[in-house]
Design a protein around this motif. Structure first.
Motif, PDB file in Angstrom:
ATOM      1  N   ILE A  24       0.832  -1.197   0.000  1.00  0.00           N
ATOM      2  CA  ILE A  24       0.000   0.000   0.000  1.00  0.00           C
ATOM      3  C   ILE A  24       0.868   1.249   0.000  1.00  0.00           C
ATOM      4  O   ILE A  24       2.022   1.227   0.416  1.00  0.00           O
ATOM      5  N   CYS A  25       0.257   2.326  -0.486  1.00  0.00           N
ATOM      6  CA  CYS A  25       0.965   3.603  -0.593  1.00  0.00           C
ATOM      7  C   CYS A  25       1.156   4.220   0.800  1.00  0.00           C
ATOM      8  O   CYS A  25       0.224   4.246   1.603  1.00  0.00           O
ATOM      9  N   ILE A  26       2.357   4.737   1.051  1.00  0.00           N
ATOM     10  CA  ILE A  26       2.656   5.383   2.331  1.00  0.00           C
ATOM     11  C   ILE A  26       1.761   6.603   2.530  1.00  0.00           C
ATOM     12  O   ILE A  26       1.375   6.938   3.645  1.00  0.00           O
ATOM     13  N   GLY A  27       1.407   7.275   1.429  1.00  0.00           N
ATOM     14  CA  GLY A  27       0.634   8.515   1.530  1.00  0.00           C
ATOM     15  C   GLY A  27      -0.842   8.278   1.737  1.00  0.00           C
ATOM     16  O   GLY A  27      -1.393   8.599   2.787  1.00  0.00           O
ATOM     17  N   CYS A  28      -1.509   7.680   0.742  1.00  0.00           N
ATOM     18  CA  CYS A  28      -2.971   7.567   0.776  1.00  0.00           C
ATOM     19  C   CYS A  28      -3.443   6.215   1.294  1.00  0.00           C
ATOM     20  O   CYS A  28      -4.644   6.013   1.459  1.00  0.00           O
ATOM     21  N   LYS A  29      -2.507   5.303   1.565  1.00  0.00           N
ATOM     22  CA  LYS A  29      -2.810   3.943   2.047  1.00  0.00           C
ATOM     23  C   LYS A  29      -3.612   3.123   1.035  1.00  0.00           C
ATOM     24  O   LYS A  29      -4.174   2.091   1.375  1.00  0.00           O
ATOM     25  N   ILE A  59       5.123   4.644  -2.848  1.00  0.00           N
ATOM     26  CA  ILE A  59       4.276   5.831  -3.050  1.00  0.00           C
ATOM     27  C   ILE A  59       3.601   5.741  -4.414  1.00  0.00           C
ATOM     28  O   ILE A  59       4.264   5.464  -5.420  1.00  0.00           O
ATOM     29  N   CYS A  60       2.275   5.988  -4.435  1.00  0.00           N
ATOM     30  CA  CYS A  60       1.550   5.884  -5.702  1.00  0.00           C
ATOM     31  C   CYS A  60       1.794   7.123  -6.565  1.00  0.00           C
ATOM     32  O   CYS A  60       2.309   8.144  -6.082  1.00  0.00           O
ATOM     33  N   THR A  61       1.406   7.049  -7.806  1.00  0.00           N
ATOM     34  CA  THR A  61       1.691   8.148  -8.743  1.00  0.00           C
ATOM     35  C   THR A  61       0.988   9.436  -8.315  1.00  0.00           C
ATOM     36  O   THR A  61       1.562  10.515  -8.406  1.00  0.00           O
ATOM     37  N   GLY A  62      -0.270   9.294  -7.833  1.00  0.00           N
ATOM     38  CA  GLY A  62      -1.017  10.473  -7.395  1.00  0.00           C
ATOM     39  C   GLY A  62      -0.313  11.181  -6.238  1.00  0.00           C
ATOM     40  O   GLY A  62      -0.154  12.401  -6.239  1.00  0.00           O
ATOM     41  N   CYS A  63       0.133  10.400  -5.241  1.00  0.00           N
ATOM     42  CA  CYS A  63       0.810  10.999  -4.083  1.00  0.00           C
ATOM     43  C   CYS A  63       2.177  11.554  -4.484  1.00  0.00           C
ATOM     44  O   CYS A  63       2.607  12.589  -3.962  1.00  0.00           O
ATOM     45  N   GLN A  64       2.835  10.899  -5.417  1.00  0.00           N
ATOM     46  CA  GLN A  64       4.127  11.416  -5.892  1.00  0.00           C
ATOM     47  C   GLN A  64       3.928  12.798  -6.519  1.00  0.00           C
ATOM     48  O   GLN A  64       4.682  13.736  -6.283  1.00  0.00           O
TER      49      GLN A  64
HETATM   50 ZN   LIG Z   1      -0.912   7.327  -2.609  1.00  0.00          ZN
END
Ligand SMILES: [Zn+2]
Length: 232
Positions: A20-25, A35-40
């Motif tokens: 899972i993404c560290i940012g948005c989970k 980290i997903c592309t959106g959070c990046q």
């Molecule tokens: Zn994310």
């Protein structure tokens, strides 16, 4: 802020997508790490390689002679940068530091920093802390920068005494406390070098200042600072 429904959904999805993404989970698609592309895309970058950001520059301006004060991200409580630092420091996620270093390295290259430094030196951890953690998070960030900027990492500093816990101290006490706890491993290899001193986060600047003074005493030609995150 994710809603409760989202959190439950994410937990459910995480059963099938263990990464899972560290940012948005949210779940990470195959091939992406941490980290997903959106959070990046939404990372709170300071962009201070384009121009100096005053509140970051002023943390050390007037205290020490330096060339660049570089910070990749703005630290915000409970924001993605706090999650990244938490992963890096307390969740055995050395790789996220390496990845941040690579990403920032690419920004710096675009900003014209391709031939600015001879050595990258990470702020050292106390040896007992490093043994416990298994790695130095600042060194992980330094290694990522090194790969992209093609500048060698040098373990040029070491800690000489343990510092007491810093959290309940005033700024003046903290400055006093970190004084003289760093030393150069081999001052000869630092002479006349353009050094980028790297840490995970800058708050008061006391640690960078203490390390920077040791490097200047060792005769570096130019001193710059590079951190993953800066507090306001
Ligand atoms: Zn994310």
């Amino acid at each position: 802020m994710p809603s409760k429904i989202n959190l439950i959904l994410n937990d459910f999805v995480a059963l099938f997508f263990p990464n899972i993404c560290i940012g948005c989970k949210g779940p990470l698609p195959n091939g992406l790490k941490h980290i997903c592309t959106g959070c990046q895309y939404e990372l709170p970058k300071t962009n201070n390689y384009k121009e100096e950001v005053p509140h970051i520059y002023q943390k050390l301006a007037g205290s020490i002679r330096f060339n660049h004060m570089l910070a990749y991200l703005h630290f915000q409580k409970k924001g993605i940068v706090q999650h990244i630092l938490h992963e890096l420091k307390y969740n055995h996620n050395e790789d996220v530091g390496l990845m941040m270093g690579r990403w920032y390295g690419h920004d710096l290259l675009l900003g014209g920093f391709s031939n600015e430094f001879d050595l990258i030196i990470p702020v050292p951890l106390h040896p007992s802390k490093q043994r416990k953690r298994g790695y130095n998070q600042s060194e992980a960030f330094a290694n990522g920068l090194s790969e992209v900027l093609k500048v060698e990492v040098c373990i040029g500093l070491r800690r000489v005494t343990a510092s007491e816990t810093q959290t309940r101290k005033s700024r003046a006490e903290r400055l006093e406390n970190v004084k003289a706890i760093f030393e150069a491993v081999d001052p000869v290899e630092l002479k006349k070098k353009r050094v980028l001193l790297v840490d995970d986060v800058i708050t008061t600047g006391a640690t960078l200042l203490a390390c920077g003074n040791v490097l200047i005493d060792a005769g570096v030609e130019e001193l710059s600072f590079g951190v993953l995150a800066s507090t306001y």
